[in-house]
Write a protein that holds these residues in place. Structure first.
Motif, PDB file in Angstrom:
ATOM      1  N   PHE A 181      16.219  13.607   5.774  1.00  0.00           N
ATOM      2  CA  PHE A 181      14.606  12.460   5.888  1.00  0.00           C
ATOM      3  C   PHE A 181      14.911  11.407   4.870  1.00  0.00           C
ATOM      4  CE2 PHE A 181      10.625  10.852   4.456  1.00  0.00           C
ATOM      5  CZ  PHE A 181      10.622  10.200   5.471  1.00  0.00           C
ATOM      6  N   ILE A 182      15.131  10.284   5.739  1.00  0.00           N
ATOM      7  CA  ILE A 182      15.503   9.347   3.969  1.00  0.00           C
ATOM      8  C   ILE A 182      13.846   7.911   3.487  1.00  0.00           C
ATOM      9  CG2 ILE A 182      16.625   6.767   4.537  1.00  0.00           C
ATOM     10  CD1 ILE A 182      18.631   7.885   5.473  1.00  0.00           C
ATOM     11  N   PRO A 183      13.118   8.997   2.747  1.00  0.00           N
ATOM     12  CA  PRO A 183      12.531   7.454   3.057  1.00  0.00           C
ATOM     13  C   PRO A 183      12.382   5.857   2.930  1.00  0.00           C
ATOM     14  CG  PRO A 183      12.691   8.889   1.310  1.00  0.00           C
ATOM     15  CD  PRO A 183      13.805   9.312   1.840  1.00  0.00           C
ATOM     16  N   VAL A 184      11.936   5.250   3.392  1.00  0.00           N
ATOM     17  CA  VAL A 184      12.301   3.723   3.662  1.00  0.00           C
ATOM     18  C   VAL A 184      10.760   3.150   2.401  1.00  0.00           C
ATOM     19  CG1 VAL A 184      11.922   1.890   5.046  1.00  0.00           C
ATOM     20  CG2 VAL A 184      12.720   4.488   5.700  1.00  0.00           C
ATOM     21  N   PHE A 185      11.421   3.089   1.496  1.00  0.00           N
ATOM     22  CA  PHE A 185      10.294   1.589   0.350  1.00  0.00           C
ATOM     23  C   PHE A 185      10.714  -0.332   1.675  1.00  0.00           C
ATOM     24  CE2 PHE A 185      11.008   5.111  -1.731  1.00  0.00           C
ATOM     25  CZ  PHE A 185      10.194   5.294  -2.113  1.00  0.00           C
ATOM     26  N   MET A 186       9.548  -0.931   0.544  1.00  0.00           N
ATOM     27  CA  MET A 186       9.681  -2.679   1.374  1.00  0.00           C
ATOM     28  C   MET A 186       9.017  -3.062  -0.442  1.00  0.00           C
ATOM     29  SD  MET A 186       7.439  -1.933   4.774  1.00  0.00           S
ATOM     30  CE  MET A 186       7.685  -0.512   5.782  1.00  0.00           C
ATOM     31  N   GLY A 187       9.245  -4.530  -0.052  1.00  0.00           N
ATOM     32  CA  GLY A 187       9.040  -5.313  -1.411  1.00  0.00           C
ATOM     33  C   GLY A 187      10.634  -6.410  -1.155  1.00  0.00           C
ATOM     34  N   SER A 188       9.937  -6.917  -2.267  1.00  0.00           N
ATOM     35  CA  SER A 188      10.667  -8.376  -2.031  1.00  0.00           C
ATOM     36  C   SER A 188      11.540  -8.444  -3.540  1.00  0.00           C
ATOM     37  CB  SER A 188      10.193 -10.063  -2.015  1.00  0.00           C
ATOM     38  OG  SER A 188      10.884 -10.721  -2.400  1.00  0.00           O
TER      39      SER A 188
ATOM     40  N   GLY B 226       7.813  -4.936  -5.452  1.00  0.00           N
ATOM     41  CA  GLY B 226       8.346  -3.707  -5.068  1.00  0.00           C
ATOM     42  C   GLY B 226       9.119  -3.175  -5.444  1.00  0.00           C
ATOM     43  N   VAL B 227       9.636  -3.828  -7.051  1.00  0.00           N
ATOM     44  CA  VAL B 227      10.693  -3.142  -7.776  1.00  0.00           C
ATOM     45  C   VAL B 227      10.271  -1.445  -8.260  1.00  0.00           C
ATOM     46  CG1 VAL B 227      13.098  -3.200  -8.896  1.00  0.00           C
ATOM     47  CG2 VAL B 227      11.969  -5.123  -7.672  1.00  0.00           C
ATOM     48  N   GLN B 228       9.015  -1.626  -9.138  1.00  0.00           N
ATOM     49  CA  GLN B 228       8.939  -0.603  -9.768  1.00  0.00           C
ATOM     50  C   GLN B 228       8.651   0.604  -8.348  1.00  0.00           C
ATOM     51  OE1 GLN B 228       7.990  -3.720  -9.802  1.00  0.00           O
ATOM     52  NE2 GLN B 228       6.851  -4.424 -11.888  1.00  0.00           N
ATOM     53  N   PRO B 229       7.838   0.574  -8.471  1.00  0.00           N
ATOM     54  CA  PRO B 229       7.572   1.797  -6.550  1.00  0.00           C
ATOM     55  C   PRO B 229       9.288   1.773  -6.493  1.00  0.00           C
ATOM     56  CG  PRO B 229       5.834  -0.307  -6.463  1.00  0.00           C
ATOM     57  CD  PRO B 229       7.482  -0.162  -7.549  1.00  0.00           C
ATOM     58  N   LEU B 230      10.415   0.976  -6.687  1.00  0.00           N
ATOM     59  CA  LEU B 230      10.966   1.798  -5.890  1.00  0.00           C
ATOM     60  C   LEU B 230      11.640   2.789  -7.127  1.00  0.00           C
ATOM     61  CD1 LEU B 230      13.513   1.165  -3.422  1.00  0.00           C
ATOM     62  CD2 LEU B 230      14.198  -0.277  -4.641  1.00  0.00           C
ATOM     63  N   LEU B 231      11.441   2.197  -8.031  1.00  0.00           N
ATOM     64  CA  LEU B 231      11.930   2.982  -9.671  1.00  0.00           C
ATOM     65  C   LEU B 231      11.452   4.447  -9.328  1.00  0.00           C
ATOM     66  CD1 LEU B 231      12.796   0.183 -12.016  1.00  0.00           C
ATOM     67  CD2 LEU B 231      14.076   2.190 -11.542  1.00  0.00           C
ATOM     68  N   ASP B 232      10.562   4.405  -9.197  1.00  0.00           N
ATOM     69  CA  ASP B 232       9.384   5.241  -9.034  1.00  0.00           C
ATOM     70  C   ASP B 232       9.573   6.265  -7.876  1.00  0.00           C
ATOM     71  OD1 ASP B 232       7.829   4.766 -11.161  1.00  0.00           O
ATOM     72  OD2 ASP B 232       6.160   4.114  -9.990  1.00  0.00           O
ATOM     73  N   GLY B 233      10.253   6.187  -6.968  1.00  0.00           N
ATOM     74  CA  GLY B 233      10.970   6.791  -6.117  1.00  0.00           C
ATOM     75  C   GLY B 233      12.067   7.543  -5.904  1.00  0.00           C
ATOM     76  N   VAL B 234      12.751   6.635  -6.969  1.00  0.00           N
ATOM     77  CA  VAL B 234      14.382   7.268  -7.245  1.00  0.00           C
ATOM     78  C   VAL B 234      14.322   8.617  -7.565  1.00  0.00           C
ATOM     79  CG1 VAL B 234      16.243   6.401  -8.946  1.00  0.00           C
ATOM     80  CG2 VAL B 234      15.924   5.248  -6.957  1.00  0.00           C
ATOM     81  N   LEU B 235      12.917   8.424  -8.848  1.00  0.00           N
ATOM     82  CA  LEU B 235      12.905   9.615 -10.080  1.00  0.00           C
ATOM     83  C   LEU B 235      11.734  10.904  -8.456  1.00  0.00           C
ATOM     84  CD1 LEU B 235      11.328   7.873 -13.369  1.00  0.00           C
ATOM     85  CD2 LEU B 235      13.346   8.028 -12.331  1.00  0.00           C
TER      86      LEU B 235
ATOM     87  N   VAL C 130       0.832  -1.314   0.136  1.00  0.00           N
ATOM     88  CA  VAL C 130       0.112  -0.254  -0.109  1.00  0.00           C
ATOM     89  C   VAL C 130       1.041   1.740   0.204  1.00  0.00           C
ATOM     90  CG1 VAL C 130      -2.176   1.398   1.114  1.00  0.00           C
ATOM     91  CG2 VAL C 130      -2.021  -1.312   0.938  1.00  0.00           C
ATOM     92  N   ASP C 131       0.594   2.390  -0.858  1.00  0.00           N
ATOM     93  CA  ASP C 131       1.159   3.594  -1.466  1.00  0.00           C
ATOM     94  C   ASP C 131       1.074   4.761   0.157  1.00  0.00           C
ATOM     95  OD1 ASP C 131       2.472   5.687  -1.872  1.00  0.00           O
ATOM     96  OD2 ASP C 131       3.541   5.511  -3.844  1.00  0.00           O
ATOM     97  N   LEU C 132       1.784   5.178   0.858  1.00  0.00           N
ATOM     98  CA  LEU C 132       1.180   5.562   1.606  1.00  0.00           C
ATOM     99  C   LEU C 132       0.849   7.580   1.066  1.00  0.00           C
ATOM    100  CD1 LEU C 132       2.439   4.925   5.256  1.00  0.00           C
ATOM    101  CD2 LEU C 132       0.698   4.215   4.237  1.00  0.00           C
ATOM    102  N   VAL C 133       1.264   7.667   0.707  1.00  0.00           N
ATOM    103  CA  VAL C 133       1.423   8.760  -0.509  1.00  0.00           C
ATOM    104  C   VAL C 133       0.531   9.136  -1.704  1.00  0.00           C
ATOM    105  CG1 VAL C 133       3.186  10.618  -1.191  1.00  0.00           C
ATOM    106  CG2 VAL C 133       4.095   9.066   0.083  1.00  0.00           C
ATOM    107  N   GLN C 134       0.198   7.790  -2.271  1.00  0.00           N
ATOM    108  CA  GLN C 134      -1.185   8.174  -2.889  1.00  0.00           C
ATOM    109  C   GLN C 134      -2.091   7.228  -2.230  1.00  0.00           C
ATOM    110  OE1 GLN C 134      -0.959   9.885  -5.341  1.00  0.00           O
ATOM    111  NE2 GLN C 134       1.726   9.966  -5.911  1.00  0.00           N
TER     112      GLN C 134
END
Length: 758
Positions: free
Chosen positions: A315-322, A328-337, A238-242
Motif C-alpha cells: 500500500f502507498i499512503p498519499v499525502f497532499m500539500g504545497s 502540509g509538510v509537517q503532517p508529511l514528516l509525521d507520516g514518515v515517522l 483534513v487528516d482522514l486517520v485522526q
C-alpha cells in the motif's frame, strides 16, 4: 590478571558500547568473570550473570535508537518540488533558520543545491545527503535529481535507503520521470509515501493524480488527507486517520492550528475515509476483519494497519500539500515517522564470498560484524569523500576496516555526518546510519567490513552510456588538469566514461545524454579552470573495394650513389563475405623475380597503404592483395624501394577497384508509449533507419531498427521531445555497411574540401 582476550560472548557489549563503556574483555577462557573498561580508565569485573543483565540494558538502548531512525529519499519528475520540499523539512526541523528558493534569486539558493551550477540552472545535479530531528526521531534524507541524465544519482540513493517519498505534481500528474523513479523504487524494493505537491497552482487536481498513480504506476494507494480548498483558496488539510483539520499559520507555516472538520466537508471526508479503510483492508487482514464485522475503527487501529501494509509494500499512503506555500509538510514528516520502516524492519542481505556468494540476511543492528556499502564518491577540499551506508555493526574513527572488493585494510582517519556540503565530525556511527569518511580510496559500490567476515553487498545497476562527444583542452598547458578532471568525474559517476579514439586521437567522453555531458564540460571549466573545445566525434567510417583491379608499378629513382628500384605486379580484390580477417596478402610469385627477403617489406607497404583509402582517408577493409610478378635490381633494390613501390601500386589501382565507403550501423531498440508510435517510426525513417521489429509491451511499443550511427547524434534529445520524455532507447554496434551513393559523394566532397583547406 590473566592476559585479556576479547571473547565472542561479549562482542555484543563491545560493539554497542555507546555511552561510556569503551570495551569489554573476558579474562581467560576458564574464568566466569569479564572485565569492562570505561572511558574514565576504570576497569570493573562482572560475573557473567551480571554481564547478561548489562547486555540486556544495552540492547534496550540500541533498540530504541534504531526504532527512532528513518532513512528516506525524495525523488520525482523534473520540477515537481523535491528540493523545495527538502528545504521546508530542514526549516521545520530546525536544521536551517531561514528558507531560500531553488533558483537562488536571493543570491543564496536552496541548501541542498550546493553547486553553483545547480543554483544557476535551478536543477539538482548531484544527490545531497542531510539529517534532521523531528519529534525525537533522527531522519536521514537524500534529495535526488529529476533529470533522466542523472539517473545514477537516483539509483544509488534508492539502493541504500529504507523508505522514499515520491513527489507528484498536482497539475502535471504522473509524468515520464515519475514512472522511471517508481520503477527504480520497485527494483530496490523501497516502501514509499506519495506526496501530491503544488495544490496552490492553477489547475491543481489531486484526485486526477491519485487515479493516474493507480492506472499508470499501478499503485495500490489511497489519500490520507483531503485538502480544504484548492488553487489560490488552499487553506489547510483534513487528516482522514485522526479526523482533524489542520491550518498552517505564521510567516512560514510553522504554527499548526488543529480544529474540527468544516461542516461543509463532512460528507466528503466520511466518503474518503471509508475508501481509505476499504483499500487498506484489501491488503491487511486485521483491518479487514474489523471492517467486515462493522466494528468501529479507531485512529490507532487504522494507523497500525497502514504502517503494516506500507512496510510490506502492499500500500502507498498519499499525502497532499504545497511545499512552496508551506502547507502540509509537517503532517508529511509525521507520516514518515508513522508509516515508513526503521532500519531493522527492512531486510537486507549480503553475499558471503567465502561460501560461493551464498546469501546472508543482515540483522541491521549494531550487534555483529561491520558491513557498510560505499554508495557515492565526491572529491572534496580534503580529498575523496566516501558516503557509506552502515548495514550492520559499528564504525569508529581510528578503526581499521577492510575493503572486500580490493582486499585492502584501511584506517578510518575522519568520520563525518553530512548536511549538504557541510560536515559534522563524529566519533562513531552504528547500523542504519548514513555517514561519510575521508581519505579512503575505493570505488562506488565497494563493501567494507571489520575484517571478520567477507561479505559484499549487491551493487547498483548501472545503465550503459548512450551519447558521446569529442573533447580536448583549448591549450596544451592544461593537459594535466584536463586528465585530472576526467579521472575524477569517471570515479565519481559510473555512467560517465572516457575513451580514446585510436584513429583520430580524440578524447571521447560518453554519458547518459547531452545535458549530462554539458554539465561535465561546464564543471571542468569551473572547478579545474580548463576550457575545453567540444566537437562531434568523428564517426569511424571504413572503405572497401567491390571488384578486382590489376596493378603493375615500377619504382625507379636515380640520384647519384645507390638508387632505388622495385617493380611489383598483381591484383587486389574484395575478400569473400564473412572472412575472419580484414586484410590478407598472398605471394604467388614463382621463381626468384623478387628475392624472398623483400616480400615482408612489400606486405608492409600494402598494409600501410590500406590504412588510409583515397576516398575519405579512412582505413580500407576486407581486401586481398595478390602478388604475381615483379622485378629487382642487383644493386639498387632495397626494402625501402619495394615498400614504396607497393604503396604507389595500391594507390594506382585503388580507383579501378570501385571503392565504396562503409559506415557503422547501430542496432537501436527503443521503447515509447503506443500513442507516439507513428511519430517515432517516421523519425527513424527520416534518419535512414530500417525497422526490423515492432512489439507491444503493456502500454508501450518496442521498436527494433538498424540506423546509421552518423544519423543518431542528438537522438536522445529528439526522442524525449517527441515522446514528452517518456521514450528511452539503447544502441549497440551491429556492423559496417556501404553508404548510399549520394551520401558517398557528399562525404568525398567534404573530405576533399577539408584537404584543400589544409
Amino acid at each position: 590478571m590473566a592476559r585479556l582476550v576479547r571473547s565472542p560472548a561479549t562482542r555484543l557489549l563491545y560493539a554497542i558500547s555507546s555511552e561510556n563503556i569503551l570495551s569489554s574483555y573476558v579474562s581467560s577462557s576458564s574464568s566466569p568473570f569479564a572485565v569492562l573498561l570505561f572511558e574514565n580508565g576504570q576497569r570493573r569485573a562482572f560475573s557473567v550473570g551480571n554481564l547478561a543483565r548489562a547486555k540486556e540494558e544495552k540492547e534496550a538502548w540500541w533498540k530504541e535508537a534504531m526504532e527512532k531512525l528513518r532513512n528516506i529519499g525524495i525523488s520525482a519528475h523534473i520540477d515537481s518540488g523535491k528540493t523545495t520540499l527538502t528545504e521546508r523539512i530542514l526549516y521545520y526541523t530546525g536544521k536551517i533558520h531561514e528558507i531560500h528558493e531553488v533558483r537562488g534569486r536571493d543570491g543564496v539558493g536552496a541548501k541542498m543545491d550546493s553547486m553553483d551550477l545547480e543554483r544557476e540552472k535551478g536543477i539538482t545535479i548531484q544527490s545531497a545527503a542531510t539529517y534532521c530531528t523531528w519529534k525525537d526521531y533522527q531522519v536521514n534524507i537524500i534529495d535526488t535529481p529529476g533529470h533522466v541524465d542523472f539517473t545514477i544519482e537516483v539509483e544509488r540513493a534508492l539502493r541504500v535507503l529504507d523508505g522514499a517519498i515520491l513527489v507528484l505534481c498536482s497539475v502535471g500528474g504522473v509524468q515520464s520521470q515519475s514512472i522511471t523513479v517508481d520503477r527504480q523504487m520497485r527494483r530496490y524494493e523501497v516502501p514509499r509515501l506519495a506526496f501530491i505537491n503544488k495544490l496552490d497552482r492553477m489547475g491543481a487536481d489531486p484526485w486526477k493524480v491519485l487515479n493516474q498513480a493507480r492506472s499508470k504506476l499501478r499503485h495500490h494507494c489511497a489519500a490520507l488527507q483531503v485538502p480544504i480548498g484548492l488553487e489560490e483558496e488552499l487553506q489547510g488539510l483534513v487528516d482522514l486517520v485522526q479526523l482533524k483539520a489542520y491550518h498552517f499559520h505564521g510567516s512560514s507555516g510553522e504554527k499548526i492550528v488543529t480544529s474540527d472538520i468544516p461542516t461543509n466537508m463532512e460528507a466528503l471526508v466520511a466518503e474518503k475515509r471509508r475508501e481509505l479503510i476499504e483499500v487498506v483492508s484489501e491488503v491487511d487482514d486485521q483491518l479487514a476483519e474489523a471492517f467486515l464485522n462493522d466494528e468501529p475503527i479507531s485512529p490507532s487501529d487504522l494507523e497500525m494497519a497502514i504502517r503494516r501494509a506500507t512496510i510490506a509494500r502492499k500500500f502507498i499512503p498519499v499525502f497532499m500539500g504545497s511545499a512552496f506555500k508551506n502547507k502540509g509538510v509537517q503532517p508529511l514528516l509525521d507520516g514518515v515517522l508513522n508509516y515508513l520502516p526503521c532500519p531493522t524492519e527492512v531486510s537486507n542481505h549480503a553475499l558471503d564470498q567465502n561460501k560461493n556468494e551464498e546469501k546472508v540476511i543482515l540483522s541491521g543492528t549494531p550487534v555483529g560484524p561491520l558491513v557498510a556499502l560505499a554508495f557515492k564518491l565526491e572529491e572534496g577540499r580534503f580529498g575523496q569523500l566516501t558516503y557509506l551506508r552502515i548495514y550492520e555493526g559499528v564504525i569508529r574513527k581510528g578503526d581499521f576496516i577492510t575493503n572486500i572488493n580490493t582486499g585492502k585494510k584501511i584506517k578510518v582517519p575522519r568520520l563525518v555526518r553530512m548536511h549538504s556540503d557541510e560536515m559534522e565530525d563524529i566519533q562513531e556511527a552504528h547500523a542504519g546510519q548514513i555517514v561519510a569518511v575521508f581519505g579512503v580510496d575505493c570505488a562506488s559500490g565497494d563493501t567494507f567490513t571489520d575484517g571478520s567476515v567477507r561479505y559484499t553487498m549487491t551493487s547498483m545497476s548501472v545503465p550503459e552510456p548512450v551519447m558521446s562527444l569529442a573533447v580536448s583542452p583549448v591549450s596544451k598547458d592544461f593537459g594535466g588538469q584536463f586528465s585530472k578532471a576526467l579521472n575524477r568525474f569517471q570515479k565519481e559517476d559510473p555512467t560517465f566514461r572516457v575513451g580514446l579514439d585510436a584513429e583520430s586521437g580524440q578524447t571521447i567522453i560518453s554519458g547518459m545524454g547531452e545535458l549530462h555531458l554539458d554539465i561535465y564540460v561546464e564543471r571542468m571549466k569551473r572547478e579545474y579552470k580548463v576550457d575545453a573545445t567540444v566537437g562531434k566525434p568523428r564517426v569511424n567510417f571504413r572503405e572497401t573495394v567491390t571488384q578486382r583491379a590489376e596493378f603493375d608499378y615500377l619504382h625507379k629513382k636515380q640520384s647519384g650513389g645507390q638508387g632505388q628500384y622495385g617493380r611489383v605486379c598483381g591484383y587486389i580484390e574484395p575478400l569473400p563475405e564473412g572472412s575472419p580477417t580484414k586484410f590478407e596478402f598472398e605471394n604467388m610469385i614463382i621463381g626468384q623475380a623478387i628475392p624472398s627477403n623483400f616480400i615482408p617489406a612489400i606486405e608492409k607497404g600494402f598494409k600501410e597503404a590500406a590504412n588510409s583509402g583515397s576516398l575519405i582517408g579512412h582505413p580500407v577493409e576486407n581486401i586481398l592483395v595478390v602478388l604475381t610478378d615483379g622485378a629487382s635490381h642487383a644493386v639498387d633494390s632495397s626494402e625501402l624501394a619495394f615498400k614504396l613501390a607497393s604503396i604507389y601500386a595500391f594507390r594506382q589501382c585503388y580507383a579501378a577497384a570501385k571503392p565504396v565507403i562503409l559506415e557503422p550501423v547501430m542496432l537501436v531498440e527503443l521503447k515509447a508509449p503506443t500513442e507516439f508510435q507513428g511519430t517515432v517510426t517516421g523519425d527513424i525513417n527520416k534518419r535512414k533507419g530500417v525497422i526490423v521489429g515492432n512489439d507491444q509491451e503493456g502500454d508501450d511499443c518496442v521498436i527494433t531498427a538498424h540506423v546509421p550511427l552518423n544519423n543518431m547524434f542528438g537522438y536522445s534529445t529528439a526522442l524525449r521531445s517527441m515522446t514528452q520524455g517518456k521514450g528511452e532507447f539503447t544502441m549497440e554496434y551491429k556492423e559496417h555497411s556501404s553508404v548510399p551513393q549520394d551520401v558517398q559523394m557528399q562525404l568525398v566532397n567534404t573530405y576533399k574540401a577539408s584537404k584543400g583547406a589544409e
